[in-house]
Design a protein around this motif. Structure first.
Motif, PDB file in Angstrom:
ATOM      1  N   ALA A   1     -11.229   5.615  -6.457  1.00 17.98           N
ATOM      2  CA  ALA A   1     -12.446   5.900  -6.314  1.00 17.98           C
ATOM      3  C   ALA A   1     -13.007   6.828  -5.252  1.00 17.98           C
ATOM      4  O   ALA A   1     -12.123   6.915  -4.210  1.00 17.98           O
TER       5      ALA A   1
ATOM      6  N   PHE B   1     -11.161  -5.773  -4.265  1.00 15.69           N
ATOM      7  CA  PHE B   1     -10.205  -5.493  -2.987  1.00 15.69           C
ATOM      8  C   PHE B   1      -9.815  -6.584  -2.155  1.00 15.69           C
ATOM      9  O   PHE B   1     -10.955  -7.921  -1.986  1.00 15.69           O
TER      10      PHE B   1
ATOM     11  N   PHE C   1      -9.055   7.287   0.392  1.00 19.61           N
ATOM     12  CA  PHE C   1      -7.734   7.262  -0.198  1.00 19.61           C
ATOM     13  C   PHE C   1      -6.716   6.837   0.207  1.00 19.61           C
ATOM     14  O   PHE C   1      -6.871   8.865   0.918  1.00 19.61           O
TER      15      PHE C   1
ATOM     16  N   TYR D   1     -12.002  -1.026 -16.251  1.00 20.44           N
ATOM     17  CA  TYR D   1     -12.039  -1.294 -15.678  1.00 20.44           C
ATOM     18  C   TYR D   1     -12.418  -0.873 -13.548  1.00 20.44           C
ATOM     19  O   TYR D   1     -13.732  -1.007 -13.671  1.00 20.44           O
ATOM     20  N   GLN D   2     -12.321  -2.464 -13.263  1.00 18.79           N
ATOM     21  CA  GLN D   2     -12.818  -2.331 -12.069  1.00 18.79           C
ATOM     22  C   GLN D   2     -11.861  -2.727 -10.447  1.00 18.79           C
ATOM     23  O   GLN D   2     -10.566  -3.105 -10.893  1.00 18.79           O
ATOM     24  N   LEU D   3     -12.114  -1.943  -9.547  1.00 15.33           N
ATOM     25  CA  LEU D   3     -11.540  -2.233  -8.135  1.00 15.33           C
ATOM     26  C   LEU D   3     -11.530  -3.614  -7.549  1.00 15.33           C
ATOM     27  O   LEU D   3     -13.045  -4.101  -7.428  1.00 15.33           O
TER      28      LEU D   3
ATOM     29  N   ARG E   1      -1.806   5.555  -4.427  1.00 15.39           N
ATOM     30  CA  ARG E   1      -2.010   5.198  -5.301  1.00 15.39           C
ATOM     31  C   ARG E   1      -0.263   4.623  -6.186  1.00 15.39           C
ATOM     32  O   ARG E   1       0.198   5.282  -5.505  1.00 15.39           O
TER      33      ARG E   1
ATOM     34  N   TYR F   1     -19.921   3.423  -9.394  1.00 14.07           N
ATOM     35  CA  TYR F   1     -20.626   1.700  -8.267  1.00 14.07           C
ATOM     36  C   TYR F   1     -20.405   1.558  -7.433  1.00 14.07           C
ATOM     37  O   TYR F   1     -21.155   2.757  -6.606  1.00 14.07           O
TER      38      TYR F   1
ATOM     39  N   TYR G   1      -6.910   1.716   0.236  1.00 14.26           N
ATOM     40  CA  TYR G   1      -7.791   3.106   1.727  1.00 14.26           C
ATOM     41  C   TYR G   1      -8.307   2.338   3.199  1.00 14.26           C
ATOM     42  O   TYR G   1      -8.132   1.699   3.245  1.00 14.26           O
TER      43      TYR G   1
ATOM     44  N   LEU H   1     -17.737  -6.031  -5.385  1.00 10.73           N
ATOM     45  CA  LEU H   1     -18.958  -5.436  -6.979  1.00 10.73           C
ATOM     46  C   LEU H   1     -20.357  -5.364  -6.907  1.00 10.73           C
ATOM     47  O   LEU H   1     -21.409  -6.463  -7.319  1.00 10.73           O
TER      48      LEU H   1
ATOM     49  N   SER I   1      -6.787  -2.427  -9.191  1.00 12.21           N
ATOM     50  CA  SER I   1      -7.612  -2.379 -10.379  1.00 12.21           C
ATOM     51  C   SER I   1      -6.881  -2.475 -11.406  1.00 12.21           C
ATOM     52  O   SER I   1      -5.801  -2.608 -11.559  1.00 12.21           O
ATOM     53  N   GLU I   2      -6.997  -3.126 -12.450  1.00 13.41           N
ATOM     54  CA  GLU I   2      -7.060  -4.361 -13.865  1.00 13.41           C
ATOM     55  C   GLU I   2      -8.151  -3.845 -14.539  1.00 13.41           C
ATOM     56  O   GLU I   2      -8.613  -3.697 -14.427  1.00 13.41           O
ATOM     57  N   ASN I   3      -7.827  -4.187 -15.733  1.00 13.71           N
ATOM     58  CA  ASN I   3      -8.470  -4.621 -17.021  1.00 13.71           C
ATOM     59  C   ASN I   3      -9.562  -5.474 -16.722  1.00 13.71           C
ATOM     60  O   ASN I   3      -9.115  -6.497 -16.566  1.00 13.71           O
ATOM     61  N   TRP I   4     -11.406  -5.435 -17.081  1.00  9.72           N
ATOM     62  CA  TRP I   4     -11.942  -6.273 -16.187  1.00  9.72           C
ATOM     63  C   TRP I   4     -12.832  -5.942 -17.230  1.00  9.72           C
ATOM     64  O   TRP I   4     -13.896  -4.880 -17.651  1.00  9.72           O
TER      65      TRP I   4
ATOM     66  N   TYR J   1     -20.863  -1.271  -3.791  1.00  7.11           N
ATOM     67  CA  TYR J   1     -20.318  -2.054  -3.713  1.00  7.11           C
ATOM     68  C   TYR J   1     -21.091  -2.703  -2.122  1.00  7.11           C
ATOM     69  O   TYR J   1     -21.802  -2.385  -1.784  1.00  7.11           O
TER      70      TYR J   1
ATOM     71  N   MET K   1      -8.140   3.019 -15.037  1.00  8.27           N
ATOM     72  CA  MET K   1      -7.737   2.340 -13.905  1.00  8.27           C
ATOM     73  C   MET K   1      -6.667   2.823 -12.891  1.00  8.27           C
ATOM     74  O   MET K   1      -6.549   2.615 -11.801  1.00  8.27           O
TER      75      MET K   1
ATOM     76  N   LEU L   1     -15.478  -5.127   0.678  1.00  6.84           N
ATOM     77  CA  LEU L   1     -16.249  -5.134  -0.262  1.00  6.84           C
ATOM     78  C   LEU L   1     -16.613  -5.938  -1.693  1.00  6.84           C
ATOM     79  O   LEU L   1     -15.463  -5.908  -2.517  1.00  6.84           O
TER      80      LEU L   1
ATOM     81  N   GLN M   1     -20.113   3.167 -16.546  1.00  4.37           N
ATOM     82  CA  GLN M   1     -18.700   3.723 -17.331  1.00  4.37           C
ATOM     83  C   GLN M   1     -19.629   4.636 -17.360  1.00  4.37           C
ATOM     84  O   GLN M   1     -17.996   6.247 -17.929  1.00  4.37           O
TER      85      GLN M   1
ATOM     86  N   PHE N   1      -3.978  -0.186  -4.280  1.00  5.55           N
ATOM     87  CA  PHE N   1      -4.419   0.494  -3.999  1.00  5.55           C
ATOM     88  C   PHE N   1      -4.218   0.636  -2.411  1.00  5.55           C
ATOM     89  O   PHE N   1      -4.626  -0.618  -2.091  1.00  5.55           O
TER      90      PHE N   1
ATOM     91  N   THR O   1       0.034  -4.768 -17.148  1.00  3.99           N
ATOM     92  CA  THR O   1      -0.357  -2.840 -16.163  1.00  3.99           C
ATOM     93  C   THR O   1      -1.495  -2.799 -15.538  1.00  3.99           C
ATOM     94  O   THR O   1      -2.392  -3.977 -15.524  1.00  3.99           O
ATOM     95  N   TYR O   2      -1.566  -2.397 -14.127  1.00  6.54           N
ATOM     96  CA  TYR O   2      -2.035  -2.021 -12.947  1.00  6.54           C
ATOM     97  C   TYR O   2      -2.042  -1.447 -12.355  1.00  6.54           C
ATOM     98  O   TYR O   2      -0.986  -0.938 -12.163  1.00  6.54           O
ATOM     99  N   TYR O   3      -2.642  -1.079 -11.031  1.00 12.85           N
ATOM    100  CA  TYR O   3      -3.007  -0.352  -9.932  1.00 12.85           C
ATOM    101  C   TYR O   3      -2.934  -1.121  -8.699  1.00 12.85           C
ATOM    102  O   TYR O   3      -3.599  -1.826  -8.376  1.00 12.85           O
TER     103      TYR O   3
END
Lengths: 113, 119
Positions: free
Chosen positions: A102, B109, B47, B105-107, B50, A33, B37, A45, B95-98, A35, A98, A43, A50, B35, B31-33
């Motif tokens: 990172a 922020f 990090f 997936y992408q983060l 999570r 990635y 930092y 993107l 983080s979720e499906n994108w 940023y 997911m 940040l 991938q 984080f 469903t997601y995560y």
């Protein structure tokens, strides 16, 4: 030591020039990635990849280009079309998925002079 | 619409005080995560933790603790007995499906909270 290496740490560019920021990882991660970080903006993107030979635009891709010819490398070119390129650029990588964190490089600070 | 909101732009505390950094997120996924930092002055993001969307247990790691509440879409971070070395910018991320591709997936922020711990 495994990690992500960004170079150079500081970069100065004249208006109208293209510059390329390097990002190399030896973590065997599939995903990489780029940023951009501006003061007070968090940040954002730019591009992500991938898998080798595939990449997708992020939220602010205009004026930037990338390539992913090797798993380890994901260089970012800031083109002259990017109207406000002065910023801090961070490269990251992760295992695809997911739920994985990172890992980030130390960043490149680009200044247009 | 902003997906991750960190309403506190800057916080200053005196050493040994406790401090809580707020994070509110927005997602339609089940469903997601989430984080956290830490970005010290050197610039590299580190990090911290999570948490997945199905696990609402609070977590404690030394002086750090996290409180995840799905009902309020919040994932707050508390530092107990703060130290000068805790001074940094802290980011919350989602983080979720994108995208339509598998594994896309992408983060995302938040804008970060700058914490200054004064000796």
């Amino acid at each position: 030591d495994g990690g992500i290496t960004q170079s150079p740490k500081y970069l100065f560019r004249k208006e109208g020039q293209n510059v390329t920021l390097s990002c190399e990882q030896n973590l065997n991660h599939d995903a990489m990635y780029w940023y951009r970080q501006d003061p007070g903006q968090g940040l954002r993107l730019i591009y992500y990849s991938q898998i080798v030979n595939d990449f997708q635009k992020g939220d602010i891709a205009e004026g930037y280009s990338v390539s992913r010819e090797k798993k380890e490398s994901f260089p970012l070119t800031v083109t002259s079309a990017q109207k406000n390129p002065t910023a801090f650029y961070l490269c990251a990588s992760s295992i695809t998925g997911m739920n994985t964190e990172a890992f980030f490089g130390q960043g490149t600070r680009l200044t247009v002079v | 619409a902003q997906k991750v909101t960190q309403a506190q732009t800057e916080i200053s505390v005196v050493e040994k005080e406790d401090v809580t950094l707020d994070c509110v997120y927005e997602t339609r996924d089940t469903t997601y995560y989430l984080f956290w930092y830490k970005q010290p002055p050197s610039g590299e993001l580190v990090f911290l933790i999570r948490r997945n969307s199905f696990d609402e247990q609070n977590e404690i790691s030394g002086r750090y603790s996290w409180n995840f509440q799905k009902s309020t879409s919040s994932f707050n971070f508390t530092i107990t007995a703060s130290q000068v070395v805790d001074s940094a910018v802290y980011f919350c991320a989602l983080s979720e499906n994108w995208g339509s591709g598998a594994g896309s997936y992408q983060l995302t922020f938040g804008k970060g909270t700058k914490l200054s711990v004064i000796p």
